[in-house]
Design an enzyme around this catalytic site. Structure first.
Site, PDB file in Angstrom:
ATOM      1  N   HIS A  30       0.873  -1.174   0.000  1.00 27.99           N
ATOM      2  CA  HIS A  30       0.000   0.000   0.000  1.00 27.99           C
ATOM      3  C   HIS A  30       0.910   1.224   0.000  1.00 27.99           C
ATOM      4  O   HIS A  30       2.003   1.181   0.553  1.00 27.99           O
ATOM      5  CB  HIS A  30      -0.911   0.001   1.235  1.00 27.99           C
ATOM      6  CG  HIS A  30      -1.805   1.190   1.303  1.00 27.99           C
ATOM      7  ND1 HIS A  30      -2.825   1.388   0.395  1.00 27.99           N
ATOM      8  CD2 HIS A  30      -1.833   2.252   2.150  1.00 27.99           C
ATOM      9  CE1 HIS A  30      -3.442   2.524   0.689  1.00 27.99           C
ATOM     10  NE2 HIS A  30      -2.857   3.069   1.752  1.00 27.99           N
ATOM     11  N   CYS A 119      -3.451   3.138  -5.430  1.00 30.74           N
ATOM     12  CA  CYS A 119      -2.858   4.014  -4.409  1.00 30.74           C
ATOM     13  C   CYS A 119      -1.456   4.486  -4.793  1.00 30.74           C
ATOM     14  O   CYS A 119      -1.076   5.617  -4.479  1.00 30.74           O
ATOM     15  CB  CYS A 119      -2.851   3.327  -3.039  1.00 30.74           C
ATOM     16  SG  CYS A 119      -1.975   1.757  -2.997  1.00 30.74           S
TER      17      CYS A 119
END
EC number: 2.3.1.-
Length: 167
Positions: A30, A119
């Site tokens: 992430h 992301c």
């Protein structure tokens, strides 16, 4: 970067505003962008799938929410590192501009796609003015290889052909 470049909140290095933060989740990475004072900006999928299925959630989501959160809350029990890996390819924008660009979308819903707008794309767009994702490129390459493999197996007759039943 070496493995020892990874660290957890128990061994914190001090990120600087504008730094890219790579968080190591069990099945994927992430990405967030450090804003300062312990806060990051990141996007999180919002399509009604329970949050305990975060990686599965990101596969099926088409929308994400731009969030400003504490780095420690985003990282949780995972590890992270500062990873400005594209600095040699794309010159970073001035920090003031990166922070200013980051403030506008907070709290907004944005389009999300695991392969073309994830992301990593989001935070690299803020830092460099260019949305890039090595992770997505690897996934696209893998999908292409699998598809090519299936085509080859089919062409060579390695997959059984369906028999037509004559009536």
């Amino acid at each position: 970067m070496a493995v020892n470049d990874c660290f957890s909140l128990t061994y914190p290095h001090n990120p600087h505003p504008g730094d890219l933060i790579e968080v190591f989740r069990p099945c994927y990475q992430h990405w967030a962008l450090y804003l300062g004072d312990g806060y990051v900006i990141n996007i999180a999928p919002i399509d009604g799938i329970r949050s305990s299925f975060t990686s599965a959630k990101s596969v099926f989501s088409t929308k994400a929410l731009v969030k400003m959160q504490l780095l420690k809350d985003v990282v949780g029990n995972d590890t992270y590192r500062i990873n400005n890996k594209y600095d040699t390819t794309y010159p970073p924008l001035p920090v003031e501009e990166v922070i200013q660009r980051s403030e506008f979308p907070i709290g907004q819903e944005v389009a999300y796609d695991l392969l073309v707008n994830n992301c990593e794309h989001f935070v690299t767009l803020l830092r460099y003015g260019e949305g890039v994702s090595e992770q997505a490129n690897r996934a696209i390459g893998t999908i292409g290889l699998v598809a090519a493999g299936i085509d080859i197996f089919t062409f060579l007759g390695l997959f059984p052909k369906r028999q037509r039943t004559k009536y």
